[in-house]
Design a protein around this motif. Structure first.
Motif, mmCIF file in Angstrom:
data_model
loop_
_atom_site.group_PDB
_atom_site.id
_atom_site.type_symbol
_atom_site.label_atom_id
_atom_site.label_comp_id
_atom_site.label_asym_id
_atom_site.label_seq_id
_atom_site.Cartn_x
_atom_site.Cartn_y
_atom_site.Cartn_z
ATOM 1 N N LEU A 157 -11.757 110.146 35.494
ATOM 2 C CA LEU A 157 -10.801 109.849 34.298
ATOM 3 C C LEU A 157 -9.820 110.312 34.421
ATOM 4 O O LEU A 157 -8.711 109.362 34.067
ATOM 5 C CB LEU A 157 -11.619 110.128 32.963
ATOM 6 N N HIS A 172 -18.316 104.229 25.483
ATOM 7 C CA HIS A 172 -18.264 104.953 26.716
ATOM 8 C C HIS A 172 -19.349 105.590 26.882
ATOM 9 O O HIS A 172 -20.457 105.210 27.355
ATOM 10 C CB HIS A 172 -16.941 105.938 26.876
ATOM 11 N N SER A 182 -14.971 106.777 35.196
ATOM 12 C CA SER A 182 -14.531 105.582 34.804
ATOM 13 C C SER A 182 -15.152 104.555 35.820
ATOM 14 O O SER A 182 -15.398 105.027 37.006
ATOM 15 C CB SER A 182 -13.214 105.543 34.734
ATOM 16 N N LEU A 183 -15.362 103.369 35.421
ATOM 17 C CA LEU A 183 -15.530 102.417 36.421
ATOM 18 C C LEU A 183 -14.432 101.467 36.496
ATOM 19 O O LEU A 183 -14.228 100.830 35.776
ATOM 20 C CB LEU A 183 -16.823 101.503 36.069
ATOM 21 N N LYS A 184 -13.921 101.365 37.794
ATOM 22 C CA LYS A 184 -12.933 100.314 37.875
ATOM 23 C C LYS A 184 -13.282 99.116 38.834
ATOM 24 O O LYS A 184 -14.415 99.218 39.516
ATOM 25 C CB LYS A 184 -11.716 100.902 38.539
ATOM 26 N N TYR A 185 -12.862 97.855 38.682
ATOM 27 C CA TYR A 185 -13.349 96.657 39.535
ATOM 28 C C TYR A 185 -12.557 96.856 40.858
ATOM 29 O O TYR A 185 -11.255 97.338 40.886
ATOM 30 C CB TYR A 185 -12.934 95.530 38.808
ATOM 31 N N ILE A 198 -10.843 98.443 22.407
ATOM 32 C CA ILE A 198 -10.705 97.888 23.670
ATOM 33 C C ILE A 198 -9.477 97.227 23.761
ATOM 34 O O ILE A 198 -9.204 95.937 23.052
ATOM 35 C CB ILE A 198 -11.979 96.998 23.852
ATOM 36 N N ASP A 210 -5.017 104.241 40.321
ATOM 37 C CA ASP A 210 -5.681 104.239 39.402
ATOM 38 C C ASP A 210 -5.768 103.069 38.430
ATOM 39 O O ASP A 210 -4.991 103.163 37.055
ATOM 40 C CB ASP A 210 -5.175 105.513 38.594
ATOM 41 N N SER A 211 -6.099 102.087 38.759
ATOM 42 C CA SER A 211 -6.174 100.697 37.838
ATOM 43 C C SER A 211 -7.352 100.240 37.623
ATOM 44 O O SER A 211 -8.233 100.301 38.426
ATOM 45 C CB SER A 211 -5.006 99.704 38.494
ATOM 46 N N ALA A 212 -7.245 99.230 36.592
ATOM 47 C CA ALA A 212 -8.650 98.761 36.074
ATOM 48 C C ALA A 212 -9.039 97.785 37.367
ATOM 49 O O ALA A 212 -10.330 97.716 37.606
ATOM 50 C CB ALA A 212 -8.416 97.854 34.989
ATOM 51 N N SER A 213 -8.174 97.010 38.152
ATOM 52 C CA SER A 213 -8.670 96.299 39.237
ATOM 53 C C SER A 213 -7.920 96.666 40.441
ATOM 54 O O SER A 213 -6.811 96.507 40.506
ATOM 55 C CB SER A 213 -8.443 94.702 38.940
ATOM 56 N N LYS A 234 -9.515 103.569 30.054
ATOM 57 C CA LYS A 234 -10.235 103.997 31.062
ATOM 58 C C LYS A 234 -11.570 104.105 30.404
ATOM 59 O O LYS A 234 -12.634 104.139 31.196
ATOM 60 C CB LYS A 234 -9.763 105.406 31.615
ATOM 61 N N LEU A 235 -11.406 104.393 29.130
ATOM 62 C CA LEU A 235 -12.988 104.601 28.585
ATOM 63 C C LEU A 235 -13.686 103.400 28.225
ATOM 64 O O LEU A 235 -13.276 102.257 28.152
ATOM 65 C CB LEU A 235 -12.885 105.409 27.275
ATOM 66 N N HIS A 236 -14.910 103.098 28.373
ATOM 67 C CA HIS A 236 -15.827 102.290 28.038
ATOM 68 C C HIS A 236 -15.596 100.933 29.064
ATOM 69 O O HIS A 236 -16.185 101.222 29.920
ATOM 70 C CB HIS A 236 -15.763 101.938 26.503
ATOM 71 N N ARG A 249 -13.414 98.775 31.141
ATOM 72 C CA ARG A 249 -12.018 98.903 32.013
ATOM 73 C C ARG A 249 -11.757 97.250 32.737
ATOM 74 O O ARG A 249 -13.048 97.080 33.435
ATOM 75 C CB ARG A 249 -12.249 99.835 33.053
ATOM 76 N N PRO A 287 -11.592 93.259 33.098
ATOM 77 C CA PRO A 287 -11.816 91.858 32.300
ATOM 78 C C PRO A 287 -13.143 92.407 31.638
ATOM 79 O O PRO A 287 -14.055 93.098 32.143
ATOM 80 C CB PRO A 287 -12.244 90.790 33.445
#
Lengths: 403, 403
Positions: A97, A378, A390-393, B203, B346-349, B376-378, B380, B382
Motif C-alpha cells: 500500500l 477494501h 493493493s492490487l494493481k493491473y 471510489i 506505483d500506479s493503478a495500471s 489504492k484501497l478497494h 484500483r 478500471p
C-alpha cells in the motif's frame, strides 16, 4: 521497501528479533520509566499490565516477529493473467500500500506486531502509540531501526511519532500526501473522533455487536455448544455474542437449558417479554427486561440480551438493524435458511453452526492480524497481510496500440 | 436488492430497456426542456451535445443495458473455501456493497449506465447528475422504476436526487448512515471538493498524468507504435500519455522519428534541455521549453512533454514523483527492466510494450466500467462490477466452539 525482496524482508525481521534480544536491558529501562509515570498518575492495574514489557511479553513479541517471518510473502503475486483479443495480456499484481499509519493504545507489544506485519507486506509504517508508552516505543523503534539497517533495508521504514502531544493524532489523520492508509486500534471514542476528522482512508474497527440466531430448524446440541462458546469463552472480545436471537417455535426447547447454563456461569440476562414468559414457565428467575438500548449494546462483559423472533426474516432484520456488521452466526440444519443467512446478513463474518469467537485472523488461517475491519471497502473482517496490500493491473504487450 | 436472484436482476435490466423504448417520447420531451434551458444559458455546443438524448444516444443506452444483462453475476460467488484445524471451513463470499451514490455531470447516458452496473451487482443507487439534466434524469428514473416494479424488484432501488440545488452534493457526501460508497465522476475541481468534504468512502478518479518510458533496451518499432498510439489515438482521455520519458542512451535514435511523427499530427512538443539538443541536431524545430509545471500537467490536448532521463531508476523516480498513479508504460526488451518497472511504478495500471490507452474496463475484459480509480484501497484502475461488491468471510461449521 516496495522493492525489497522476500529474503531481505525476512532477514530484517530476524535481525529485529535479535536486536530486541540484545537491547533487552535498554528496553526494560525505558519501559520502567513509562510504568513509573503511569503509577504516579494512578492509572489502573489493567492499564499498567498492558504497558509493562515483562520478560514474557518480550518473548511473545520476539516469537511474533519470527512467526510473521514464516508467513508467505504476498508481494509480487500475479493473478488472473488473461489474454485479450487485442493481443495484450492483462492481470493483477499484489503490491504494498505504501505508508501505513497505526494509531493505538499504550501497548508496546503492538509496536512490534504492527511493524512486523507492515514490513512483511513491503510497507513503511508510522506508529503512534498511547502517549503513556512513549519511552518504550521510542526504545523499540531504535531496536527496529538497527535491525532494518543491519539487514540493508531503510532504517527509517518504521518510525514512532516522537511526541506525547495528543494533537499529533489529528495531524497524522489528515496527512494524505504522506500516509496511504490509517489503521486505528483503540476504543470507540478514538474511532468516532477519527471518523469525523480523518482525511486519510482508514481500515477501522468500530464495535462488535455480534449475534447468534438459533433457527427453528436448529440442532439442540449444536445450539447449546455454539451459544455457550460464543458468549462465555471470553467476555471482553469484539467477536463475543452480545445478543441471542431465538426462533419462537423452538424457544421453549432451547432457552431454558441455555439460560440455566448462562446463570451457572453468572451471565446476567436481559430478556424480551416473550423470552421472560418462556423462561418463567420453566422456573427461571433473576431476569432483567431488555430495552431498545440493549439491542445496540456491546457489553464486553458477562451480560447477554435475549430476544425471541418470529422467524429467519425477523432475525435477519434485527441483525441488519441493530448489529454492527461485525460477526453473526446462525444455528440451523435447514439448507435454505443457512444459505439465506449467509447471503443476506450484511456483516464482515457470517457463520453457520459455529461460534462467533472464530472471527479472528489466526482462526481463519491468515497467520496474524492487524485488526478486524467493520468497513465494507477494501479489507472486511480480520485483516492480515493481504489487507496491507493493493492490487494493481499489469499489462504485458508486444508493441500493441489501441484501435 | 441484495437477495435478488440473477434472473430477477437480468429480468429487471430487460424490462428497464423495454420501458425506455416505450417512454421514448416522454424522455425526449423532458430532455428537450433541459436542452432549451441550456441554450438559454448559452452553454457551449459540446455541453449541449453531451446533454442531448438523441435517438442514437438512446439506442446506445438501451444496448448498454442489454450488455450489462449479459455479464456474469458476481454476487454470491464463494472463493478460497478451506478447512481449518478447528473443524470449521472458512471462505469468502462476494456480496453487494449496499447503497452507492453516483455524482456526475449533465450526461443523461450516465444515469442509465451507472444504474445498470449498480443493479447488476445487487446494489441500490442514488444518482446525482448535473443540475442542467434534472428533467431528463427524473424522466429516466421513472422509466427505471417502472421497469424494476415490472420485474418484481423494489421500484425505489434507483433514485435520482430531485433538486437542482448544488448543496445536495455536499449533503450526499456526508450521509454515512445511508450511503456505503460514493463514486464521483466529474472534473478535478469536483473531486478535490469532495476529497475535502466527503465522509462517505469514495471510489474516485482524480487525474491522469500518464507516462511512456522508452528504455535503453527498447525495440524502435514497438517504441514508435506505442508512443504514437498512447498520445494520438485520442487526446482527451485520462489514459492518454502526457509525458514521454526516454533513456539518454537511445534518445538520438528514438526521439527524432517520433517527434517528426508527432509534428505531422500537429502535437505541440514541450521538451527538456537535453531533448532540445538531440532534436535540434536532427533538424527538428518548433520546440517549447518544458517547465516544472509540465511534468505535472494533464493536457487532455495535442500537447506532449518530453524528458530525457539517465536510466530506469530516474524514469521510475520521475513517474512516482510527478505522475498521478494512473497508467504508465515502459517499452523495453530487457527482462529485468520490465520486471522492475512492473513492480516499482506505483500506479493503478502498469504496462510493458503496450499503449497506455488500453487502461479501460472494456479492454481489460471487465465488460463495462463505472470509472477508473486512482485510489489504492478497494478498487484500483478500471472499476467494473467487482469494484461495486464486497467480500465477506463465511464460516461453515458443525457446532464448533473456539478453544
Amino acid at each position: 521497501m516496495a522493492r525489497a525482496t522476500t529474503a531481505a524482508k525476512n532477514n530484517a525481521l530476524a535481525t529485529i528479533a535479535s536486536a530486541l534480544e540484545q537491547d533487552i536491558t535498554v528496553l526494560k529501562e525505558a519501559n520502567a520509566r513509562d510504568c513509573a509515570q503511569a503509577q504516579e498518575k494512578a492509572l489502573d492495574a489493567a492499564f499498567i499490565d498492558r504497558l509493562t514489557l515483562s520478560d514474557a511479553a518480550l518473548r511473545t513479541m520476539i516469537a511474533g516477529l519470527r512467526q510473521v517471518l514464516s508467513l508467505p510473502d504476498p508481494i509480487g503475486e500475479i493473478s488472473e493473467l488473461k489474454s485479450r483479443p487485442s493481443g495484450i495480456q492483462v492481470g493483477r499484481m499484489r503490491v504494498p500500500l505504501g505508508v501505513i499509519g497505526i494509531i493505538y493504545e499504550a501497548r508496546p507489544n503492538v509496536t512490534i506486531d504492527a511493524a512486523a506485519l507492515c514490513l512483511k507486506a513491503g510497507n513503511a509504517v508510522i506508529l503512534r502509540g498511547g502517549s503513556e508508552a512513549l519511552n518504550s516505543n521510542l526504545a523499540l523503534a531504535r531496536s527496529i531501526s538497527s535491525g532494518l539497517a543491519a539487514a540493508g533495508l531503510p532504517a527509517d521504514a518504521v518510525q514512532v511519532v516522537a511526541t506525547a502531544d495528543r494533537a499529533a493524532v489529528g495531524k497524522l489523520a489528515t496527512m494524505t500526501e504522506y500516509i496511504d492508509v490509517l489503521v486505528p486500534r483503540g476504543g470507540k471514542s478514538l474511532i468516532e473522533r477519527l471518523m469525523r476528522e480523518a482525511r486519510v482512508p482508514m481500515i477501522k474497527h468500530l464495535d462488535g455487536v455480534c449475534h447468534v440466531y438459533v433457527d427453528s430448524a436448529a440442532d439442540l446440541t449444536k445450539a447449546l455448544a455454539v451459544c455457550d462458546n460464543a458468549k462465555t469463552q471470553r467476555y471482553g472480545t469484539c467477536n463475543t455474542m452480545e445478543t441471542l436471537l431465538v426462533a419462537a417455535s423452538i424457544a421453549a426447547t432451547v432457552l431454558p437449558p441455555l439460560c440455566r447454563l448462562y446463570q451457572d456461569k453468572a451471565v446476567a440476562l436481559r430478556v424480551c417479554a416473550r423470552s421472560r414468559t418462556v423462561l418463567e414457565q420453566a422456573g427461571i428467575a433473576s431476569l432483567a427486561d431488555a430495552t431498545e438500548a440493549d439491542w445496540r449494546a456491546e457489553y464486553l462483559a458477562p451480560i447477554l440480551a435475549i430476544r425471541i423472533v418470529d422467524d429467519l426474516d425477523a432475525a435477519i432484520d434485527h441483525i441488519n438493524t441493530y448489529g454492527s456488521a461485525h460477526t453473526d452466526a446462525i444455528v440451523t440444519e435447514h439448507y435454505d435458511h443457512a444459505q439465506r443467512f449467509l447471503r443476506e446478513v450484511d456483516s464482515a463474518s457470517v457463520l453457520v453452526n459455529a461460534s462467533t469467537r472464530f472471527a479472528d485472523g489466526f482462526e481463519y488461517g491468515l497467520g496474524a492480524e492487524i485488526g478486524i475491519s467493520n468497513d465494507k471497502l477494501h479489507a472486511r473482517g480480520p485483516v492480515g497481510l493481504e489487507g496491507l496490500t493493493s492490487l494493481k493491473y499489469i499489462v504485458l504487450g508486444h508493441g500493441e496500440g489501441r484501435r
